[in-house]
Motif scaffolding. Sequence first.
Motif, PDB file in Angstrom:
ATOM      1  N   ASP A  16       0.825  -1.206   0.000  1.00 35.38           N
ATOM      2  CA  ASP A  16       0.000   0.000   0.000  1.00 35.38           C
ATOM      3  C   ASP A  16       0.866   1.265   0.000  1.00 35.38           C
ATOM      4  OD1 ASP A  16      -2.344  -1.410  -0.026  1.00 35.38           O
ATOM      5  OD2 ASP A  16      -2.570  -1.422   2.161  1.00 35.38           O
ATOM      6  N   ASP A  17       1.965   1.228   0.742  1.00 32.90           N
ATOM      7  CA  ASP A  17       2.886   2.372   0.741  1.00 32.90           C
ATOM      8  C   ASP A  17       3.445   2.602  -0.650  1.00 32.90           C
ATOM      9  OD1 ASP A  17       2.599   2.690   3.520  1.00 32.90           O
ATOM     10  OD2 ASP A  17       4.188   1.224   3.927  1.00 32.90           O
ATOM     11  N   THR A  32       3.204   6.774  -0.092  1.00 32.44           N
ATOM     12  CA  THR A  32       2.992   7.431   1.196  1.00 32.44           C
ATOM     13  C   THR A  32       4.307   7.924   1.786  1.00 32.44           C
ATOM     14  OG1 THR A  32       3.146   5.272   2.295  1.00 32.44           O
ATOM     15  CG2 THR A  32       0.949   6.070   1.741  1.00 32.44           C
ATOM     16  N   ARG A  33       4.199   8.945   2.607  1.00 32.09           N
ATOM     17  CA  ARG A  33       5.381   9.521   3.245  1.00 32.09           C
ATOM     18  C   ARG A  33       5.627   8.827   4.587  1.00 32.09           C
ATOM     19  NH1 ARG A  33       4.731  15.937   2.975  1.00 32.09           N
ATOM     20  NH2 ARG A  33       2.673  15.379   3.806  1.00 32.09           N
ATOM     21  N   VAL A  34       6.081   7.607   4.499  1.00 37.22           N
ATOM     22  CA  VAL A  34       6.444   6.837   5.686  1.00 37.22           C
ATOM     23  C   VAL A  34       7.911   6.433   5.557  1.00 37.22           C
ATOM     24  CG1 VAL A  34       4.102   5.963   6.054  1.00 37.22           C
ATOM     25  CG2 VAL A  34       5.707   4.647   4.635  1.00 37.22           C
ATOM     26  N   CYS A  35       8.536   6.145   6.680  1.00 38.48           N
ATOM     27  CA  CYS A  35       9.945   5.749   6.647  1.00 38.48           C
ATOM     28  C   CYS A  35      10.218   4.706   7.719  1.00 38.48           C
ATOM     29  CB  CYS A  35      10.861   6.961   6.829  1.00 38.48           C
ATOM     30  SG  CYS A  35      10.734   7.760   8.437  1.00 38.48           S
ATOM     31  N   VAL A  36      11.252   3.922   7.472  1.00 38.84           N
ATOM     32  CA  VAL A  36      11.742   2.924   8.420  1.00 38.84           C
ATOM     33  C   VAL A  36      13.179   3.294   8.742  1.00 38.84           C
ATOM     34  CG1 VAL A  36      12.197   0.479   8.819  1.00 38.84           C
ATOM     35  CG2 VAL A  36      10.230   1.171   7.436  1.00 38.84           C
ATOM     36  N   LEU A  83      14.885   4.297   5.311  1.00 39.44           N
ATOM     37  CA  LEU A  83      14.252   3.653   4.173  1.00 39.44           C
ATOM     38  C   LEU A  83      12.866   4.248   3.936  1.00 39.44           C
ATOM     39  CD1 LEU A  83      16.505   1.666   5.084  1.00 39.44           C
ATOM     40  CD2 LEU A  83      14.986  -0.210   4.429  1.00 39.44           C
ATOM     41  N   ILE A  84      12.573   4.545   2.656  1.00 39.50           N
ATOM     42  CA  ILE A  84      11.245   5.009   2.264  1.00 39.50           C
ATOM     43  C   ILE A  84      10.821   4.233   1.021  1.00 39.50           C
ATOM     44  CG2 ILE A  84      11.718   7.320   3.190  1.00 39.50           C
ATOM     45  CD1 ILE A  84      11.967   8.332   0.335  1.00 39.50           C
TER      46      ILE A  84
END
Length: 437
Positions: free
Chosen positions: A151-152, A157-161, A231-232
Motif C-alpha cells: 500500500d505504501d 505514502t510519506r512513511v519511513c523505516v 528507508l522510504i
Amino acid sequence: MKFIANLPMALEALNRNKFRSLLTTLGIVIGIGAVVFTVSLGGSISTFVSHELDRFVGATIFTIVRPNHVQHESGNYWMENPFQGNLWLDEMDAIVQNCPSIKNASGLLFSFGVRISHQGRSRGGGILGTTPSLRQVWNWELVSGRFINPDDMNQATRVCVLGKDASRHLFGSSNPIGKEVQFSFKDAETAEWLGATSAPLQIRFTVVGVLEEKGTAYTKQMGWLVDELVLIPATTLAVYFGKRFFQNLTLMAHAHEISQVPQAEAEAELMLRRLFGDKNLRYFEVHSAVREQDKIDTVSQIIQLVLGFAASISLFVGGVGTMNIMLVSVTQRTPEFGLRKAVGATSNDIRFQLLLESISLCVIGGIIGTMLAGLISLASSWAISVFIVKDGSWPFAISFQSALVAFLVSTIVGLCSGLYPAHQAACLQPTEAMRFE
C-alpha cells in the motif's frame, strides 16, 4: 633395521649437547612458525570477508545496475552512459517472474545529501528508496513497528523505516513509532539538483518501523553504514524527488542456491535483452557475491604467497644455521666417528646417523614451530576481534594442510642441511680420526 639401530644413537648425541641442540632447533622453530603464521593470516582474511559478506547479504545475492559511465567500445576511455532506458519496478517484476532461478528481488534507489531532523536533533546522511521485498532479500528483521508494504508503494505514502543507528541518533532511547522526522535540503539549488518537482524544501515523514542492527565489522570497516540509512518507498522517492533523476534503479536479487547464481545471472541478462534490446545490454552491469568472493580469494592467495615467501627467508636462515652446527658437530666428534669406524661401522652408518640427527632437530623444531604459530594465531584472533574488528570475530585458521606442509618442509630442511656434514663425517679415515685432537 639401520634406522632402528641409528635412531637411539642420534637422539643420545643430541641429548649430550642440549644447549647446542636447543639453539639449532630455535632457528627452525622461528622459521616454521613464521611461515605457518603468515600463511594462516592470509587465509584468515578470505575467511573473514566471506563470513561477513554472508552475514550481510548472503552468498547467493547478485545485483544489476545501470552505471552512469561505461567504457567506450575502443576501450581507451569512459563515456557517459548513452542509454536512457529506465530499469524501473515493472522491469524488475518482469525479471523476477521470468527467471526461475531467482528466489526474490528488490529495487534500490539511493539519495545522499539529505538532512534528517526531529525536535532539534539532526543528522546528515542518505535515504534509501526500496520495495517491500528488501526485508527478505537482506534478511533484515524489525526491532519494532512494520516494514514498507505494498500500500505504501501504490500510494507513495510519506512513511519511513529507520536503521538502528539512525533511530538512536534522532530519538535516543525513546520509541519513534508514529512520530515525524523532517527531510530538508540546504537550499533551492540542492533541491533542484535532486530533481524535486512539487515538493517543498522540507518534507515530513512518519516513522513506521525500526530495523535491527545489520552492519557487520566488514561493512563498517568499508564505510558501508547501513544502520544509518532511512528507508522510504521507492515510489515516494520518485514522486517527491523526481523519477527522471533516479534512472539507476539497482536490482538486488537472490538465487535459490549458491550453485544457481550463474544461471540466475544468465536468465536476468536474457530478460534485459528482451526488455531493452541486444545492443543495449552492455549498458548494464551484473555483479554477484560469488564473483566478489573469487576476487577476494585471489587477493588472499597473493597475500599468502608474498607473506609466505618473506617468512621463508627465516626458514632458509634456520637451515643454514642447522648445517653450520652440524659441521661444528662433525669437527668436535671426529674421534667418536673414528672409533665407530674402527669397530666396524661403515661410512653409510656414519652418514645415516648424522642425517637422522639433522632431520630429528628440524622435525622437532617444525612441530614446536607449528604449535607456536597456532598459539600466536589464536592470540592474534582474539586481539583483532577485541581491539580492531570489535563487532565481528576474526577467524582462527590453522589448517591441517599448513601443519602437514610445515612438517614436510622441516624434514626436507633437515635432510638438506645434514647432507654435507654427513658426507664429511663419512669420509673420515679411522686412523686419522682417532688421532684428531
